[in-house]
Scaffold this active site. Structure first.
Site, mmCIF file in Angstrom:
data_model
loop_
_atom_site.group_PDB
_atom_site.id
_atom_site.type_symbol
_atom_site.label_atom_id
_atom_site.label_comp_id
_atom_site.label_asym_id
_atom_site.label_seq_id
_atom_site.Cartn_x
_atom_site.Cartn_y
_atom_site.Cartn_z
ATOM 1 N N LYS A 178 0.858 -1.181 0.000
ATOM 2 C CA LYS A 178 0.000 0.000 0.000
ATOM 3 C C LYS A 178 0.896 1.234 0.000
ATOM 4 O O LYS A 178 1.480 1.608 1.004
ATOM 5 C CB LYS A 178 -0.897 0.046 1.259
ATOM 6 C CG LYS A 178 -1.992 1.083 1.116
ATOM 7 C CD LYS A 178 -2.380 1.753 2.404
ATOM 8 C CE LYS A 178 -1.464 2.833 2.853
ATOM 9 N NZ LYS A 178 -1.269 3.958 1.917
ATOM 10 N N GLU A 254 9.964 1.165 10.525
ATOM 11 C CA GLU A 254 11.014 2.171 10.336
ATOM 12 C C GLU A 254 10.297 3.502 10.475
ATOM 13 O O GLU A 254 9.576 3.930 9.581
ATOM 14 C CB GLU A 254 11.647 1.977 8.951
ATOM 15 C CG GLU A 254 13.021 2.575 8.870
ATOM 16 C CD GLU A 254 12.991 3.925 8.213
ATOM 17 O OE1 GLU A 254 12.831 4.924 8.954
ATOM 18 O OE2 GLU A 254 13.093 3.991 6.982
ATOM 19 N N CYS A 288 13.928 10.629 6.710
ATOM 20 C CA CYS A 288 13.928 10.334 8.146
ATOM 21 C C CYS A 288 15.348 10.289 8.695
ATOM 22 O O CYS A 288 15.534 10.174 9.899
ATOM 23 C CB CYS A 288 13.171 9.043 8.411
ATOM 24 S SG CYS A 288 13.652 7.746 7.303
ATOM 25 N N GLU A 385 10.695 16.005 14.136
ATOM 26 C CA GLU A 385 11.330 16.024 12.812
ATOM 27 C C GLU A 385 10.857 17.251 12.062
ATOM 28 O O GLU A 385 9.656 17.443 11.894
ATOM 29 C CB GLU A 385 10.866 14.799 12.027
ATOM 30 C CG GLU A 385 11.814 13.656 12.058
ATOM 31 C CD GLU A 385 11.307 12.488 11.212
ATOM 32 O OE1 GLU A 385 12.141 11.818 10.610
ATOM 33 O OE2 GLU A 385 10.086 12.237 11.166
HETATM 34 P P1 ADP Z 1 3.901 10.716 6.781
HETATM 35 O O1 ADP Z 1 3.907 11.667 7.921
HETATM 36 O O2 ADP Z 1 5.232 10.373 6.228
HETATM 37 O O3 ADP Z 1 2.861 10.974 5.744
HETATM 38 P P2 ADP Z 1 2.321 8.493 7.667
HETATM 39 O O4 ADP Z 1 2.694 7.572 8.766
HETATM 40 O O5 ADP Z 1 1.069 9.282 7.799
HETATM 41 O O6 ADP Z 1 3.601 9.375 7.482
HETATM 42 O O7 ADP Z 1 2.252 7.726 6.284
HETATM 43 C C1 ADP Z 1 3.052 6.641 5.939
HETATM 44 C C2 ADP Z 1 2.220 5.568 5.298
HETATM 45 O O8 ADP Z 1 1.273 5.123 6.259
HETATM 46 C C3 ADP Z 1 1.410 6.045 4.107
HETATM 47 O O9 ADP Z 1 1.349 5.009 3.161
HETATM 48 C C4 ADP Z 1 0.041 6.275 4.705
HETATM 49 O O10 ADP Z 1 -1.000 6.166 3.772
HETATM 50 C C5 ADP Z 1 -0.017 5.152 5.700
HETATM 51 N N1 ADP Z 1 -1.014 5.310 6.765
HETATM 52 C C6 ADP Z 1 -1.360 6.434 7.425
HETATM 53 N N2 ADP Z 1 -2.316 6.173 8.341
HETATM 54 C C7 ADP Z 1 -2.576 4.845 8.259
HETATM 55 C C8 ADP Z 1 -3.485 3.948 8.932
HETATM 56 N N3 ADP Z 1 -4.290 4.361 9.894
HETATM 57 N N4 ADP Z 1 -3.473 2.650 8.561
HETATM 58 C C9 ADP Z 1 -2.635 2.211 7.594
HETATM 59 N N5 ADP Z 1 -1.785 2.981 6.931
HETATM 60 C C10 ADP Z 1 -1.747 4.297 7.255
#
Ligand code: ADP
Length: 483
Positions: A178, A254, A288, A385
């Site tokens: 995903k 990570e 990161c 960050e």
């Molecule tokens: P960033 O701050 O780098 O956008 P996120 O942790 O929000 O970091 O996003 C990293 C990945 O996690 C993306 O693919 C995002 O779609 C996914 N993501 C965010 N929220 C969820 C969730 N509740 N369940 C699964 N995947 C998620």
């Protein structure tokens, strides 16, 4: 965007070797100019279940192949990615914003994981252990864990996928990816090339979505998924780890970092400035492992800050698709708001803005490279960050103080330091509570080394021989009655 092979621009989900038209779609925009790049299929929970079903069905046959057979397909995938480097880099820059040279670098870096694990997958060795009884023989075998879910971020839309997927596929796992909602096009182009490389249907699936929660809930809750590998924010990582508890999945995370970059008095000044520039400003500060806190010892502070500020002022900011650009746009509005919030708060707390300080006029996602002098640990940017082209420089006096400051964070991903005293280098490297330490270098990422963190930066390692372990289970066979 002028792709020489327009079929690399895909907009459907890739499930079971097919392009799945989905009902709804969501827009993917170019962060530099807001241009609509594509309307991409919006995968749902039901699509996710279909992908997990396909990956489960493909697992027995794929895992039964020899490592050499799998390696051949991985090698072909690697070659196809490199053959299409220009197109992939263009797509990447269009949806992510990074300078085209960095995008080309990422495509090469991303492919290097596939090349590496195509070989390393052949070395998933077990063990033979002298038995504990006269009739006993003990062998240890390594087997693929099964279906792997990979959830990846937008800052490295290709490399964050390949470094999870390549080891998984190499040892015989099947995968559902995903990608991040900001950057699904690179992931879909990888799927197109995977399909040309000859992976059997169901072995590699990609689900773009604007609803990560719904897709994530299936990936973390479905007992057929045996492992989750996640790169992203600490908050989401913690949630996903909790969600995986219900089915006790193997997990690797990570997560965020808060990298210290320490410059000791005896450092080679020019090298330290060069390292800090590379570490701080890559991908407009959106990695990161970017230097988040630059600690400079008293004796070299003034010289460092003068040279570093000069180098920062020389950076070219602009459209990533232009060769000359060194700093592209931030990924989205939320990123801009965060950087601005941190800067305003730092100024209120006495920080001195030595250059930059805000977005380029009329181009608000383009943030001017900014140096903040006289930073202190009271400032919020010392705790979070920054994820933008803003460098905060702190002053320190002693080695002990530097190590204490560096470790005073819940994070532990990457740390860097510059110095020439051999014994001190060894001491400091040992005392830094980080998964990775760059010593007299600001660039540490490579497929041949184990990338990963400690503390709230997560666990698990990506790249190198250690990167295989996350996708293997250890099974012990106890042979009795051997008379
Ligand atoms: P960033 O701050 O780098 O956008 P996120 O942790 O929000 O970091 O996003 C990293 C990945 O996690 C993306 O693919 C995002 O779609 C996914 N993501 C965010 N929220 C969820 C969730 N509740 N369940 C699964 N995947 C998620």
């Amino acid at each position: 965007m002028q792709l020489s092979d327009p079929t690399l621009l895909r907009s459907s989900a890739y499930v079971n070797g097919d392009w799945h038209p989905a009902g709804a779609s969501f827009p993917v925009l170019n962060p530099f100019n807001g241009e609509l790049l594509a309307e991409v299929a919006d995968a749902t929970a039901a699509d996710t279940e279909a992908a997990v079903t396909a990956a489960s069905a493909a697992f027995p046959e794929w895992s039964a192949r020899t490592a050499a057979e799998r390696s051949k397909i991985l090698r072909r995938w690697n070659d196809l990615i490199l053959e299409n480097l220009e197109d992939l880099a263009q797509l990447l820059t269009a949806e992510q914003g990074k300078p085209i040279n960095e995008a080309q670098g990422e495509v090469r870096y991303g492919a290097s994981f596939i090349e590496w694990f195509a070989e390393e997958g052949k070395r998933a060795y077990g063990d033979v252990i002298p038995g504990h009884g006269r009739d006993k023989r003990i062998t240890v075998v390594k087997q693929p864990v099964g279906v792997v879910a990979a959830i990846t971020p937008w800052n490295f839309p290709i490399a964050m996928i390949t470094r999870k997927v390549a080891p998984a596929l190499a040892v015989g796992c099947t995968v559902v990816v995903k990608p991040a909602e900001d950057t699904p096009l690179s992931a879909l182009a990888l799927a197109e090339l995977a399909s040309r490389a000859g992976f059997p249907p169901g072995v590699f699936n990609v689900l773009p979505t604007s609803n990560p929660k719904a897709v994530g809930a299936v990936l973390t809750g479905d007992e057929r998924v045996k492992k989750l590998s996640f790169t992203g924010s600490t908050a989401v990582g913690k949630q996903l780890m909790a969600d995986c508890a219900g089915t006790v999945k193997k997990v690797s995370l990570e997560l965020g970092g808060n990298a210290p970059f320490i410059v000791f008095d005896d450092a080679d000044l020019a090298a330290a400035v060069e390292g800090a520039m590379a570490s701080k400003y890559r991908n407009a500060g959106q990695t990161c492992v970017c230097a988040n806190r630059i600690f400079v010892q008293n004796g070299i502070y003034e010289d460092f800050i003068a040279a570093f500020t000069r180098a920062t002022q020389a950076l070219t900011v602009g459209d990533g698709s232009q060769e000359a650009t060194e700093i592209g746009p931030l990924i989205n509005e939320a990123a801009l708001e965060k950087v601005q919030r941190l800067l305003v708060e730092a100024e209120r707390n006495g920080a001195e803005i030595l250059t930059g300080g805000g977005p380029v006029e009329g181009q608000e996602l383009l943030f001017q490279p900014t140096v903040v002098g006289g930073a202190s640990t009271d400032m919020q940017m010392s705790k979070e960050e920054i994820f933008g082209p803003v460098a905060a420089v702190y002053r320190f006096e002693t080695e002990a103080e530097a190590v204490e400051l560096a470790n005073a964070t819940p994070f532990g991903l990457a740390a860097y330091f510059y110095g020439r005293d051999y014994a001190r280098c060894w001491r400091v490297a040992e005392r830094l509570e980080y998964g990775m330490v760059g010593i007299n270098t600001g660039m540490i990422s490579t497929a041949v080394a184990p990338f990963g963190g400690v503390k709230e930066s997560g666990f698990g390692r990506e790249g190198s021989k250690y990167g295989l372990e996350d996708y293997l289970m250890t099974k012990y066979l106890c042979w009795g009655g051997v008379e």
